[in-house]
Design a protein around this motif. Structure first.
Motif, short mmCIF file in Angstrom:
data_model
loop_
_atom_site.label_atom_id
_atom_site.label_comp_id
_atom_site.label_asym_id
_atom_site.label_seq_id
_atom_site.Cartn_x
_atom_site.Cartn_y
_atom_site.Cartn_z
N HIS A 26 -11.84 5.29 -10.43
CA HIS A 26 -11.18 4.28 -11.04
C HIS A 26 -9.63 4.42 -10.90
N ILE A 27 -9.08 5.89 -10.77
CA ILE A 27 -7.64 5.96 -10.64
C ILE A 27 -7.18 5.59 -9.50
N LEU A 28 -7.96 5.71 -8.09
CA LEU A 28 -7.50 5.36 -6.88
C LEU A 28 -7.70 3.62 -6.92
N LEU A 29 -8.60 3.30 -7.54
CA LEU A 29 -8.68 1.75 -7.57
C LEU A 29 -7.33 1.21 -8.25
N LEU A 30 -7.00 1.63 -9.42
CA LEU A 30 -5.88 1.33 -9.94
C LEU A 30 -4.48 1.39 -9.21
N LEU A 31 -4.42 2.47 -8.55
CA LEU A 31 -3.40 2.81 -7.61
C LEU A 31 -3.29 1.84 -6.37
N GLY A 32 -4.69 1.79 -6.09
CA GLY A 32 -4.51 0.71 -4.76
C GLY A 32 -4.04 -0.65 -5.29
N LEU A 33 -4.42 -1.03 -6.42
CA LEU A 33 -4.22 -2.53 -6.83
C LEU A 33 -2.80 -2.67 -7.09
N ILE A 34 -2.03 -1.52 -7.74
CA ILE A 34 -0.60 -1.38 -7.75
C ILE A 34 0.23 -1.46 -6.36
N MET A 35 -0.51 -0.70 -5.29
CA MET A 35 0.26 -0.51 -4.24
C MET A 35 0.15 -2.03 -3.34
N VAL A 36 -0.93 -2.76 -3.64
CA VAL A 36 -0.98 -4.07 -3.03
C VAL A 36 -0.07 -5.01 -3.56
N VAL A 37 0.16 -5.17 -4.91
CA VAL A 37 0.84 -5.97 -5.50
C VAL A 37 2.24 -5.68 -5.15
N VAL A 38 2.80 -4.37 -5.34
CA VAL A 38 4.16 -3.92 -5.38
C VAL A 38 4.57 -4.05 -3.82
N GLY A 39 3.48 -3.90 -2.91
CA GLY A 39 3.86 -3.89 -1.26
C GLY A 39 4.20 -5.12 -1.16
#
Length: 325
Positions: free
Chosen positions: A203-216
């Motif tokens: 779940h932590i990696l999923l949230l981090l991935g979502l943040i990276m997609v949006v910020v990127g």
């Protein structure tokens, strides 16, 4: 001897005869209603030309208050035909084909809409982790549309069908996304309850991935907007008059922020998909790609801007590990 009855001729004056009034003769004058044929044609031609000039002045006066398109009636048929024919580059099958742009935009919009519906429906009505696949499709659709939109709006002269980047680095780019989709579908269908993340950190990696997609995505699009005509999808080997060294805004925090955005966007998509193999593969491939590209591009930027870029390079990093050092 004179008598009273006989008048004297010497003393009485002889009366002068009153002249009879005469009417002046008009025989030598040409009546007003009589004109020679050449006089009539000259007068008619003069009046006709005067009316034509007045009509033309009236048309031009009205035309000044209209758009350029309304001036076509004043042009010759040849000029009208030349003006009505669009440039060849915008015709179907050409680099700037309006038809091609419309079709690609429509398809990306449909893909984005369907992906949003499918993601939401899967999350609401099922407990399946397959919502990640339509999310990936939506992220790709958004990325490719924004690539064209930012180019078309802020670097209009170079905008064309290729600005969508749908066939960039073909076919490796398409193979990479197909492999990511296959890995996600394969693992989620065969092992729906399997947690591939270490130490149950899924779940932590999923949230981090979502943040990276949006910020990127945000950083890449914002960098393209800020750079304007100084940004191009292909490396430029000649400096144009529109090229400027941008060192403010995002460019004051990192060199090549558009590359930074895509690098972390690509890695983030694999974290959302939960793909351990493609996560490693994407990281290696993207790092190698940007490492070579930055090295090549910065050699040209030093040639374009000299010491200004050298000093900028010393002050600001890329924020991509071991790239541009």
């Amino acid at each position: 001897m004179l008598t009273a009855d006989s008048p004297s001729t010497a003393s009485t004056p002889t009366p002068t005869p009153t002249p009879t009034p005469t009417t002046p003769s008009l025989a030598g004058l040409t009546p007003l209603y009589e004109h020679r044929d050449d006089d009539v044609s000259w007068a008619t031609g003069f009046n006709s030309r005067r009316r034509s000039l007045a009509k033309l002045a009236s048309i031009n006066t009205r035309a000044n208050n209209r758009d350029a398109d309304n001036l076509l009636p004043l042009l010759s048929p040849v000029a009208q035909s030349a003006q009505a024919t669009p440039e060849k580059a915008y015709l179907p099958g050409q680099p700037k084909s309006l038809e091609g742009i419309a079709i690609r935009s429509f398809c990306l919009g449909i893909a984005l809409a369907l992906s949003v519906v499918a993601t939401a429906a899967t999350l609401v009505y099922t407990s399946s982790p397959l919502w990640r696949l339509p999310f990936f499709v939506g992220a790709l659709s958004t990325f490719h549309f924004l690539e064209f939109w930012t180019t078309a709006k802020y670097n209009t002269p170079v905008a064309n069908i290729g600005s969508f980047l749908l066939t960039a680095n073909w076919p490796a780019y398409a193979i990479a996304h197909m492999a990511a989709s296959f890995e996600c579908a394969f693992t989620k269908l065969l092992f729906p309850n399997r947690n591939w993340a270490p130490l149950y950190s899924g779940h932590i990696l999923l949230l981090l991935g979502l943040i990276m997609v949006v910020v990127g995505q945000f950083v890449r699009s914002a960098a393209m907007i800020q750079a304007g005509q100084s940004f191009n999808h292909t490396v430029q080997h000649r400096k144009k008059d529109s090229h400027n060294l941008v060192t403010t805004g995002l460019y004051s925090l990192m060199r090549h922020p558009a590359y930074f955005g895509f690098f972390y966007w690509g890695i983030g998509t694999q974290m959302v998909l939960g793909n351990p193999f493609c996560f490693v593969a994407y990281t290696i491939v993207l790092w190698q790609f940007f490492s070579k590209r930055v090295r090549h591009e910065e050699a040209l930027l030093v040639r374009f801007f000299g010491d200004d870029y050298i000093n900028y390079k010393r002050r600001v990093g890329t924020l991509i590990p071991f790239v541009g050092h």
